[in-house]
Design a protein around this motif. Structure first.
Motif, PDB file in Angstrom:
ATOM      1  N   ILE A 161      -9.435   3.762  -5.652  1.00 29.39           N
ATOM      2  CA  ILE A 161      -9.589   3.273  -4.283  1.00 29.39           C
ATOM      3  C   ILE A 161     -10.839   2.409  -4.151  1.00 29.39           C
ATOM      4  CG2 ILE A 161     -10.088   4.018  -1.908  1.00 29.39           C
ATOM      5  CD1 ILE A 161      -8.176   6.373  -2.413  1.00 29.39           C
ATOM      6  N   GLY A 162     -11.942   2.829  -4.770  1.00 29.62           N
ATOM      7  CA  GLY A 162     -13.165   2.030  -4.720  1.00 29.62           C
ATOM      8  C   GLY A 162     -12.974   0.657  -5.313  1.00 29.62           C
ATOM      9  N   SER A 265      -0.900  -7.969  -1.795  1.00 26.65           N
ATOM     10  CA  SER A 265      -0.607  -6.885  -2.726  1.00 26.65           C
ATOM     11  C   SER A 265      -1.748  -5.869  -2.776  1.00 26.65           C
ATOM     12  CB  SER A 265      -0.356  -7.460  -4.125  1.00 26.65           C
ATOM     13  OG  SER A 265      -0.071  -6.433  -5.046  1.00 26.65           O
ATOM     14  N   ILE A 266      -3.000  -6.364  -2.862  1.00 26.23           N
ATOM     15  CA  ILE A 266      -4.161  -5.466  -2.905  1.00 26.23           C
ATOM     16  C   ILE A 266      -4.271  -4.669  -1.608  1.00 26.23           C
ATOM     17  CG2 ILE A 266      -6.688  -5.389  -2.927  1.00 26.23           C
ATOM     18  CD1 ILE A 266      -5.628  -5.870  -5.664  1.00 26.23           C
ATOM     19  N   THR A 267      -4.005  -5.329  -0.477  1.00 27.35           N
ATOM     20  CA  THR A 267      -4.064  -4.638   0.815  1.00 27.35           C
ATOM     21  C   THR A 267      -3.028  -3.522   0.888  1.00 27.35           C
ATOM     22  OG1 THR A 267      -4.841  -6.655   1.924  1.00 27.35           O
ATOM     23  CG2 THR A 267      -3.886  -4.938   3.310  1.00 27.35           C
ATOM     24  N   LEU A 268      -1.811  -3.820   0.450  1.00 29.51           N
ATOM     25  CA  LEU A 268      -0.751  -2.801   0.462  1.00 29.51           C
ATOM     26  C   LEU A 268      -1.084  -1.652  -0.490  1.00 29.51           C
ATOM     27  CD1 LEU A 268       2.449  -5.049   0.535  1.00 29.51           C
ATOM     28  CD2 LEU A 268       1.557  -3.634   2.394  1.00 29.51           C
ATOM     29  N   ALA A 270      -4.099  -0.661  -1.384  1.00 27.65           N
ATOM     30  CA  ALA A 270      -5.164   0.133  -0.767  1.00 27.65           C
ATOM     31  C   ALA A 270      -4.613   0.992   0.364  1.00 27.65           C
ATOM     32  CB  ALA A 270      -6.265  -0.788  -0.248  1.00 27.65           C
ATOM     33  N   ALA A 271      -3.697   0.429   1.158  1.00 21.20           N
ATOM     34  CA  ALA A 271      -3.092   1.197   2.248  1.00 21.20           C
ATOM     35  C   ALA A 271      -2.328   2.399   1.702  1.00 21.20           C
ATOM     36  CB  ALA A 271      -2.157   0.306   3.060  1.00 21.20           C
TER      37      ALA A 271
END
Length: 291
Positions: A161-162, A265-268, A270-271
């Motif tokens: 997550i970090g 993609s990175i946002t999804l 992380a979500a």
């Protein structure tokens, strides 16, 4: 009350993941200096969230155990919960560590020393969750194995997550060395995934067993299944990032579209990661299938 406890657990898990995962990323990776400049507000927010949510989490859990606020505030009951029960002891450790982290983020300049302190404190805070969770409930000669697996599981998740948060910041700044950083993280990411799967299987053996029909017939099993589905989504997105979107960063002619796709993609991913933390927060309030 149960919803409040879950929410406060989620805030603590999220704060600990950021407090450990972000500085840990910069300790093993020297890339993405642009993203590094924005980490202080995140570390400060994570430490402050822990300082606020930790005592509230302890008090709400105590009220739930005692049955009422007056019963929870009885001096003898309060003393027993605080000093004799695992969740009270973990609270004392966590609030002390959170206060130290808050002081460090306020007083120290951004740099390797601050990252070392925050990562160390974050590691201990993440480990304290296992102390108050199901991992500390196992007895016998294999109890230590379960506790160790629980701690490693939390730390591996926080590492992932970090890193996602850092990559999100790097995409915001269109960091020129983003492709190199993403490629380098692939080795660390593979190790993280392997640790998550291995420790997840160990925890599964202790908490739910292997009778799928029995597991899915319980609330604990259903939330666990949702958590595993979110984990699979993270794996799928990570594979897309590694094998399709990251190599596409070399296509300078279509840079805008590539950055937009990678950001999405990175946002999804992380979500989905924070969704996993939400599921874990809920699971901590339920009785496991075995036990």
């Amino acid at each position: 009350m149960a919803l409040v406890i879950i929410l406060l657990r989620f805030v603590q898990y999220g704060g600990a993941a950021i407090l450990f995962g972000i500085p840990f990323f910069f300790l093993y990776s020297s890339s993405l200096s642009d993203a590094r400049l924005e980490t202080r507000p995140l570390l400060l927010s994570a430490a402050a969230a822990l300082v606020l949510a930790t005592p509230l989490g302890f008090l709400t859990q105590l009220v739930q155990l005692a049955g009422s606020i007056p019963a929870a505030m009885d001096p003898s009951a309060f003393h027993v919960a605080l000093f004799d029960m695992n969740f009270g002891k973990s609270f004392l450790v966590r609030i002390a560590l959170a206060l130290l982290a808050l002081a460090a983020t306020v007083l120290l300049p951004l740099g390797r020393r601050l990252f070392l302190i925050c990562a160390g404190l974050g590691l201990l805070i993440c480990s304290s969750f296992a102390w108050m969770g199901h991992g500390a409930a196992s007895e016998g000669s294999f109890g230590f194995l379960h506790l160790a697996a629980d701690i490693i599981h939390v730390l591996a998740a926080a590492t992932w997550i970090g890193a996602l948060v850092v990559f999100g910041l790097a995409l915001k700044h269109r960091a020129p060395n983003l492709r190199v950083a993403l490629a380098k993280f692939s080795g660390t990411g593979s190790l993280v995934v392997a640790l998550l799967i291995l420790t997840g299987l160990i925890n599964n053996a202790f908490l739910v067993g292997w009778d799928l029909a029995k597991v899915l017939g319980t609330a604990y099993g259903q939330i666990l299944a949702a958590k595993l589905m979110l984990f699979m989504v993270m794996l799928l997105l990570a594979a897309i990032n590694r094998y399709r979107l990251t190599p596409a960063l070399e296509q300078v002619s279509d840079e805008e579209r590539v950055f937009a796709n990678l950001r999405c993609s990175i946002t999804l991913e992380a979500a989905a990661g924070f969704g996993v933390l939400a599921a874990v927060s809920w699971l901590g309030t339920l009785a496991p299938v075995l036990g």
